[in-house]
Design a protein around this motif. Structure first.
Motif, PDB file in Angstrom:
ATOM      1  N   GLU A   1      66.720  47.593  14.722  1.00 25.47           N
ATOM      2  CA  GLU A   1      66.176  48.705  13.931  1.00 25.47           C
ATOM      3  C   GLU A   1      64.997  49.306  14.695  1.00 25.47           C
ATOM      4  OE1 GLU A   1      66.113  48.304   9.492  1.00 25.47           O
ATOM      5  OE2 GLU A   1      66.285  46.166   9.978  1.00 25.47           O
ATOM      6  N   ASP A   2      65.146  50.562  15.070  1.00 23.75           N
ATOM      7  CA  ASP A   2      64.099  51.196  15.872  1.00 23.75           C
ATOM      8  C   ASP A   2      62.891  51.591  15.043  1.00 23.75           C
ATOM      9  OD1 ASP A   2      65.517  53.078  14.480  1.00 23.75           O
ATOM     10  OD2 ASP A   2      65.460  54.599  16.064  1.00 23.75           O
ATOM     11  N   ASP A   3      63.082  51.867  13.759  1.00 27.46           N
ATOM     12  CA  ASP A   3      61.955  52.318  12.939  1.00 27.46           C
ATOM     13  C   ASP A   3      60.913  51.221  12.742  1.00 27.46           C
ATOM     14  OD1 ASP A   3      63.060  54.817  12.700  1.00 27.46           O
ATOM     15  OD2 ASP A   3      64.055  54.393  10.790  1.00 27.46           O
ATOM     16  N   ILE A   4      61.362  49.976  12.591  1.00 30.69           N
ATOM     17  CA  ILE A   4      60.420  48.863  12.367  1.00 30.69           C
ATOM     18  C   ILE A   4      60.326  47.938  13.585  1.00 30.69           C
ATOM     19  CG2 ILE A   4      60.664  48.932   9.863  1.00 30.69           C
ATOM     20  CD1 ILE A   4      62.618  46.622  10.046  1.00 30.69           C
ATOM     21  N   LYS A   5      61.011  48.308  14.686  1.00 29.85           N
ATOM     22  CA  LYS A   5      60.915  47.600  15.979  1.00 29.85           C
ATOM     23  C   LYS A   5      61.313  46.121  15.865  1.00 29.85           C
ATOM     24  CE  LYS A   5      56.912  50.479  17.163  1.00 29.85           C
ATOM     25  NZ  LYS A   5      57.664  51.492  17.899  1.00 29.85           N
ATOM     26  N   THR A   6      62.435  45.843  15.218  1.00 30.53           N
ATOM     27  CA  THR A   6      62.880  44.467  15.029  1.00 30.53           C
ATOM     28  C   THR A   6      64.341  44.310  15.415  1.00 30.53           C
ATOM     29  OG1 THR A   6      63.517  44.843  12.715  1.00 30.53           O
ATOM     30  CG2 THR A   6      61.252  44.086  13.132  1.00 30.53           C
ATOM     31  N   VAL A   7      64.708  43.038  15.679  1.00 27.37           N
ATOM     32  CA  VAL A   7      66.108  42.637  15.843  1.00 27.37           C
ATOM     33  C   VAL A   7      66.361  41.549  14.817  1.00 27.37           C
ATOM     34  CG1 VAL A   7      67.831  41.617  17.371  1.00 27.37           C
ATOM     35  CG2 VAL A   7      66.137  43.213  18.285  1.00 27.37           C
ATOM     36  N   SER A   8      67.418  41.718  14.030  1.00 30.05           N
ATOM     37  CA  SER A   8      67.702  40.785  12.937  1.00 30.05           C
ATOM     38  C   SER A   8      69.062  40.132  13.143  1.00 30.05           C
ATOM     39  CB  SER A   8      67.668  41.505  11.577  1.00 30.05           C
ATOM     40  OG  SER A   8      66.393  42.071  11.349  1.00 30.05           O
ATOM     41  N   LEU A   9      69.226  38.979  12.504  1.00 28.76           N
ATOM     42  CA  LEU A   9      70.450  38.177  12.613  1.00 28.76           C
ATOM     43  C   LEU A   9      70.964  37.873  11.213  1.00 28.76           C
ATOM     44  CD1 LEU A   9      72.362  36.251  14.392  1.00 28.76           C
ATOM     45  CD2 LEU A   9      70.730  34.452  13.770  1.00 28.76           C
ATOM     46  N   MET A  10      72.277  38.080  10.999  1.00 30.70           N
ATOM     47  CA  MET A  10      72.895  37.676   9.747  1.00 30.70           C
ATOM     48  C   MET A  10      73.739  36.434  10.009  1.00 30.70           C
ATOM     49  SD  MET A  10      75.522  39.556   7.085  1.00 30.70           S
ATOM     50  CE  MET A  10      76.976  39.005   7.962  1.00 30.70           C
TER      51      MET A  10
ATOM     52  N   ILE B   1      63.441  38.836  16.257  1.00 28.00           N
ATOM     53  CA  ILE B   1      62.634  39.425  17.330  1.00 28.00           C
ATOM     54  C   ILE B   1      61.823  40.567  16.738  1.00 28.00           C
ATOM     55  CG2 ILE B   1      62.641  40.633  19.552  1.00 28.00           C
ATOM     56  CD1 ILE B   1      65.323  39.297  20.147  1.00 28.00           C
ATOM     57  N   THR B   2      60.526  40.583  16.999  1.00 31.03           N
ATOM     58  CA  THR B   2      59.646  41.673  16.585  1.00 31.03           C
ATOM     59  C   THR B   2      58.913  42.191  17.819  1.00 31.03           C
ATOM     60  OG1 THR B   2      59.344  40.714  14.375  1.00 31.03           O
ATOM     61  CG2 THR B   2      57.738  42.365  15.088  1.00 31.03           C
ATOM     62  N   LEU B   3      59.023  43.488  18.079  1.00 36.09           N
ATOM     63  CA  LEU B   3      58.428  44.086  19.271  1.00 36.09           C
ATOM     64  C   LEU B   3      57.134  44.798  18.921  1.00 36.09           C
ATOM     65  CD1 LEU B   3      61.647  45.614  20.897  1.00 36.09           C
ATOM     66  CD2 LEU B   3      60.599  43.384  21.350  1.00 36.09           C
ATOM     67  N   GLN B   4      56.250  44.905  19.920  1.00 36.28           N
ATOM     68  CA  GLN B   4      55.005  45.659  19.804  1.00 36.28           C
ATOM     69  C   GLN B   4      54.867  46.566  21.025  1.00 36.28           C
ATOM     70  OE1 GLN B   4      51.752  42.946  19.269  1.00 36.28           O
ATOM     71  NE2 GLN B   4      52.334  42.415  17.173  1.00 36.28           N
ATOM     72  N   GLY B   5      54.723  47.847  20.767  1.00 38.48           N
ATOM     73  CA  GLY B   5      54.611  48.798  21.865  1.00 38.48           C
ATOM     74  C   GLY B   5      55.940  49.220  22.446  1.00 38.48           C
ATOM     75  N   TRP B   6      57.024  48.629  21.943  1.00 37.34           N
ATOM     76  CA  TRP B   6      58.362  48.938  22.435  1.00 37.34           C
ATOM     77  C   TRP B   6      59.302  49.142  21.241  1.00 37.34           C
ATOM     78  CZ3 TRP B   6      59.339  49.464  27.671  1.00 37.34           C
ATOM     79  CH2 TRP B   6      58.319  49.016  28.523  1.00 37.34           C
ATOM     80  N   THR B   7      60.336  49.942  21.467  1.00 34.07           N
ATOM     81  CA  THR B   7      61.320  50.233  20.425  1.00 34.07           C
ATOM     82  C   THR B   7      62.694  49.781  20.898  1.00 34.07           C
ATOM     83  OG1 THR B   7      60.067  52.171  19.681  1.00 34.07           O
ATOM     84  CG2 THR B   7      62.386  52.055  19.040  1.00 34.07           C
TER      85      THR B   7
ATOM     86  N   LEU C   1      70.676  40.430  25.125  1.00 37.60           N
ATOM     87  CA  LEU C   1      70.067  41.437  25.981  1.00 37.60           C
ATOM     88  C   LEU C   1      69.674  42.609  25.096  1.00 37.60           C
ATOM     89  CD1 LEU C   1      72.427  41.460  29.102  1.00 37.60           C
ATOM     90  CD2 LEU C   1      70.243  40.270  28.830  1.00 37.60           C
ATOM     91  N   VAL C   2      68.391  42.975  25.177  1.00 36.98           N
ATOM     92  CA  VAL C   2      67.876  44.062  24.354  1.00 36.98           C
ATOM     93  C   VAL C   2      67.297  45.121  25.285  1.00 36.98           C
ATOM     94  CG1 VAL C   2      66.307  44.732  22.505  1.00 36.98           C
ATOM     95  CG2 VAL C   2      67.358  42.453  22.484  1.00 36.98           C
ATOM     96  N   SER C   3      67.836  46.326  25.200  1.00 35.76           N
ATOM     97  CA  SER C   3      67.235  47.448  25.939  1.00 35.76           C
ATOM     98  C   SER C   3      66.224  48.128  25.025  1.00 35.76           C
ATOM     99  CB  SER C   3      68.310  48.439  26.395  1.00 35.76           C
ATOM    100  OG  SER C   3      68.947  49.039  25.276  1.00 35.76           O
ATOM    101  N   MET C   4      65.127  48.591  25.612  1.00 37.88           N
ATOM    102  CA  MET C   4      64.043  49.146  24.793  1.00 37.88           C
ATOM    103  C   MET C   4      63.277  50.212  25.562  1.00 37.88           C
ATOM    104  SD  MET C   4      61.611  45.732  24.899  1.00 37.88           S
ATOM    105  CE  MET C   4      62.969  44.661  24.439  1.00 37.88           C
ATOM    106  N   ASN C   5      62.655  51.092  24.802  1.00 39.01           N
ATOM    107  CA  ASN C   5      61.784  52.129  25.354  1.00 39.01           C
ATOM    108  C   ASN C   5      60.350  51.867  24.915  1.00 39.01           C
ATOM    109  OD1 ASN C   5      63.926  53.492  26.529  1.00 39.01           O
ATOM    110  ND2 ASN C   5      64.236  54.849  24.760  1.00 39.01           N
ATOM    111  N   SER C   6      59.410  52.268  25.762  1.00 42.39           N
ATOM    112  CA  SER C   6      58.012  52.186  25.367  1.00 42.39           C
ATOM    113  C   SER C   6      57.730  53.254  24.319  1.00 42.39           C
ATOM    114  CB  SER C   6      57.090  52.363  26.571  1.00 42.39           C
ATOM    115  OG  SER C   6      57.294  53.631  27.169  1.00 42.39           O
TER     116      SER C   6
ATOM    117  N   GLN D   1      58.530  54.485  29.742  1.00 36.39           N
ATOM    118  CA  GLN D   1      59.113  53.311  30.386  1.00 36.39           C
ATOM    119  C   GLN D   1      60.312  52.838  29.564  1.00 36.39           C
ATOM    120  OE1 GLN D   1      56.180  50.307  31.920  1.00 36.39           O
ATOM    121  NE2 GLN D   1      54.741  51.486  30.674  1.00 36.39           N
ATOM    122  N   CYS D   2      61.202  52.143  30.253  1.00 33.86           N
ATOM    123  CA  CYS D   2      62.324  51.489  29.578  1.00 33.86           C
ATOM    124  C   CYS D   2      62.652  50.208  30.334  1.00 33.86           C
ATOM    125  CB  CYS D   2      63.548  52.410  29.508  1.00 33.86           C
ATOM    126  SG  CYS D   2      64.178  52.917  31.111  1.00 33.86           S
ATOM    127  N   LYS D   3      63.205  49.235  29.645  1.00 32.57           N
ATOM    128  CA  LYS D   3      63.535  47.950  30.267  1.00 32.57           C
ATOM    129  C   LYS D   3      64.589  47.236  29.440  1.00 32.57           C
ATOM    130  CE  LYS D   3      59.733  45.427  28.008  1.00 32.57           C
ATOM    131  NZ  LYS D   3      58.540  44.564  28.233  1.00 32.57           N
TER     132      LYS D   3
END
Length: 246
Positions: A187-196, A205-211, A224-229, A234-236
């Motif tokens: 979820e890009d709005d809250i910068k998290t990755v969730s598992l069901m 996973i909770t990100l800070q400064g990255w989406t 593998l999680v791709s993200m933008n600053s 930046q992206c990684k």
């Protein structure tokens, strides 16, 4: 003045030494009579200091001691026999879990790619404004996500098997299925990755400064999680093993 001869003075009668000072005669004393002191008693050395008699020490031969029992080495030290151990027995340690690698994990056989794509089914996913992502659970089942917060599990016949909603109420940015069959979504709005897992949703996973933008599961069951600053400069791509960045 007149001369010394003019002064009349009586004549001086010379005195002898005995007549000049009348004193009693001095008695000559011997050295023993000059100082009167008690006679000193001279004692012999044994009588001067009285000390107990010194008892002569006995020589090593004269000391009576119990005889020393000479024992053989097995009798002198009683110890269990030493067991020759092999290397696994010598050090008791938990078995080392080998690291996961694509070669070490049993994976289904890879089907050869078709030279020409073949249409096997046309499925209506029910999304009105667009289908964003598809992730296969098996050859017959797959997860989908679209323009809303609903993720759907469908079969090839288009039958809806189950559906879940994101906890935030926002649409998922991307979805993936792990090797264990669990659904993962970003979820890009809250910068998290969730598992069901087992119908329970948890944020892993909770990100800070990255989406987070996209997510996928590897053959070794890592993520593998791709993200933008946040400033989009930046992206990684980051690998997560057991949901820990590696």
């Amino acid at each position: 003045m007149t001369s010394p001869e003019a002064v009349s003075s009586p004549p001086v009668k010379p005195m002898t030494s005995s007549e000049a000072v009348s004193s009693p005669p001095v008695k000559s004393m011997t050295s023993s009579e000059a100082v009167s002191s008690p006679p000193v008693k001279r004692m012999k050395l044994p009588e001067a200091v009285s000390s107990p008699p010194v008892k002569p020490m006995k020589s090593p031969e004269a000391v009576s001691s119990p005889p020393v029992k000479r024992m053989k080495l097995p009798e002198a030290v009683s110890s269990p026999p030493v067991k020759s151990m092999t290397s696994p027995e010598a050090v008791s340690s938990p078995p080392v879990k080998p690291m996961k690698s694509p070669e070490a994990i049993s994976s289904p056989p890879v089907k050869p790619l078709l030279d020409e794509p073949r249409l096997t089914a046309t499925i209506d996913t029910g999304y009105e404004y667009g289908l964003y992502s598809v992730s296969c659970l098996s050859d017959e089942h797959f997860w989908t996500c679209g323009e809303n917060e609903i993720m759907k599990l469908l079969n090839l016949q288009g039958k809806l098997l189950t559906s879940i909603q994101t906890e935030s109420g926002d649409r998922p940015q991307d979805i993936a299925v792990t090797r264990n069959g669990d659904l993962v979504y970003a979820e890009d709005d809250i910068k998290t990755v969730s598992l069901m897992k087992n119908e329970q949703i948890q944020t892993v996973i909770t990100l800070q400064g990255w989406t987070p933008i996209n997510v996928c599961s590897t053959a070794s069951d890592d993520l593998l999680v791709s993200m933008n600053s946040d400033d989009y400069k930046q992206c990684k791509v980051v690998r997560y093993s057991d949901f820990t960045e590696t």
